[in-house]
Design a protein around this motif. Structure first.
Motif, PDB file in Angstrom:
ATOM      1  N   TRP A  19       6.661  -5.559   1.890  1.00 26.72           N
ATOM      2  CA  TRP A  19       5.671  -4.992   0.965  1.00 26.72           C
ATOM      3  C   TRP A  19       6.370  -5.063  -0.368  1.00 26.72           C
ATOM      4  O   TRP A  19       7.308  -3.905  -0.653  1.00 26.72           O
ATOM      5  CB  TRP A  19       4.899  -3.979   1.345  1.00 26.72           C
ATOM      6  N   HIS A  25       1.203   0.371  -0.486  1.00 24.68           N
ATOM      7  CA  HIS A  25       0.913   0.070   0.980  1.00 24.68           C
ATOM      8  C   HIS A  25       0.637   1.469   1.594  1.00 24.68           C
ATOM      9  O   HIS A  25      -0.287   1.410   2.590  1.00 24.68           O
ATOM     10  CB  HIS A  25       1.903  -0.534   1.568  1.00 24.68           C
ATOM     11  N   GLU A  28      -2.643   2.902   1.055  1.00 23.98           N
ATOM     12  CA  GLU A  28      -3.862   2.342   1.484  1.00 23.98           C
ATOM     13  C   GLU A  28      -3.778   2.327   2.977  1.00 23.98           C
ATOM     14  O   GLU A  28      -4.986   2.683   3.465  1.00 23.98           O
ATOM     15  CB  GLU A  28      -3.651   0.713   1.322  1.00 23.98           C
ATOM     16  N   GLY A  29      -2.716   2.942   3.694  1.00 27.69           N
ATOM     17  CA  GLY A  29      -2.608   3.121   5.077  1.00 27.69           C
ATOM     18  C   GLY A  29      -3.478   4.508   5.212  1.00 27.69           C
ATOM     19  O   GLY A  29      -3.972   4.519   6.134  1.00 27.69           O
ATOM     20  N   LEU A  32      -7.234   3.903   4.804  1.00 28.78           N
ATOM     21  CA  LEU A  32      -7.945   3.567   5.672  1.00 28.78           C
ATOM     22  C   LEU A  32      -7.878   4.373   7.196  1.00 28.78           C
ATOM     23  O   LEU A  32      -9.112   4.543   7.690  1.00 28.78           O
ATOM     24  CB  LEU A  32      -7.017   2.336   6.346  1.00 28.78           C
ATOM     25  N   ARG A  36     -11.168   5.835   8.649  1.00 27.09           N
ATOM     26  CA  ARG A  36     -11.601   5.632  10.224  1.00 27.09           C
ATOM     27  C   ARG A  36     -11.864   6.946  10.967  1.00 27.09           C
ATOM     28  O   ARG A  36     -12.683   6.883  11.754  1.00 27.09           O
ATOM     29  CB  ARG A  36     -10.442   4.856  10.704  1.00 27.09           C
ATOM     30  N   PHE A  60     -12.346  -3.847   0.533  1.00 25.09           N
ATOM     31  CA  PHE A  60     -11.117  -3.661   0.954  1.00 25.09           C
ATOM     32  C   PHE A  60     -11.215  -3.345   2.535  1.00 25.09           C
ATOM     33  O   PHE A  60     -10.147  -3.709   3.138  1.00 25.09           O
ATOM     34  CB  PHE A  60     -10.489  -2.336   0.242  1.00 25.09           C
ATOM     35  N   ALA A  63     -11.564  -6.437   4.650  1.00 23.79           N
ATOM     36  CA  ALA A  63     -10.230  -7.268   4.604  1.00 23.79           C
ATOM     37  C   ALA A  63      -9.261  -6.504   5.633  1.00 23.79           C
ATOM     38  O   ALA A  63      -8.367  -7.370   6.206  1.00 23.79           O
ATOM     39  CB  ALA A  63      -9.586  -7.118   3.355  1.00 23.79           C
ATOM     40  N   HIS A  64      -9.377  -5.270   5.865  1.00 22.94           N
ATOM     41  CA  HIS A  64      -8.728  -4.714   6.806  1.00 22.94           C
ATOM     42  C   HIS A  64      -9.339  -4.363   8.232  1.00 22.94           C
ATOM     43  O   HIS A  64      -8.982  -3.572   9.217  1.00 22.94           O
ATOM     44  CB  HIS A  64      -8.009  -3.310   6.374  1.00 22.94           C
ATOM     45  N   GLU A  65     -10.534  -5.145   8.436  1.00 23.30           N
ATOM     46  CA  GLU A  65     -11.209  -5.326   9.534  1.00 23.30           C
ATOM     47  C   GLU A  65     -11.693  -3.892   9.857  1.00 23.30           C
ATOM     48  O   GLU A  65     -11.801  -3.459  10.970  1.00 23.30           O
ATOM     49  CB  GLU A  65     -10.693  -5.805  10.782  1.00 23.30           C
TER      50      GLU A  65
END
Length: 86
Positions: A19, A25, A28-29, A32, A36, A60, A63-65
């Motif tokens: 990365w 990164h 973003e994690g 996410l 969730r 976004f 893209a990360h399902e």
């Protein structure tokens, strides 16, 4: 709030090779996982990641399902509509 993490050098070299922007990164994690877990809203994710609008957030998440609208959202919208007499 600013958060710093310590990453051992050997691990840092491997993730840096994978990365380019490790800090982005990680952010973003974080966004996410917060979304969730229903701790963060789409607006929170937009602000955290610097997106211009909710459509960038939706792209976004897709893209990360990660579904940005799910059954609990639908049920809440139905209840709101019912209360409003719609």
């Amino acid at each position: 709030m600013e958060v710093a993490i310590h990453v051992p050098d050997d691990i840092a070299q491997r993730v840096q090779a994978q990365w380019d922007d490790v800090a982005r990164h990680a952010l973003e994690g974080f966004a996410l996982e917060g979304f969730r877990a229903r701790v963060l809203s789409t607006e929170d994710v937009r602000r955290l990641l610097g997106f211009g609008d909710k459509f960038e957030v939706h792209a976004f998440l897709k893209a990360h399902e990660v579904a940005w609208y799910d059954l609990p959202d639908l049920e809440q919208d139905r209840e709101t509509s019912r209360r409003m007499g719609l």
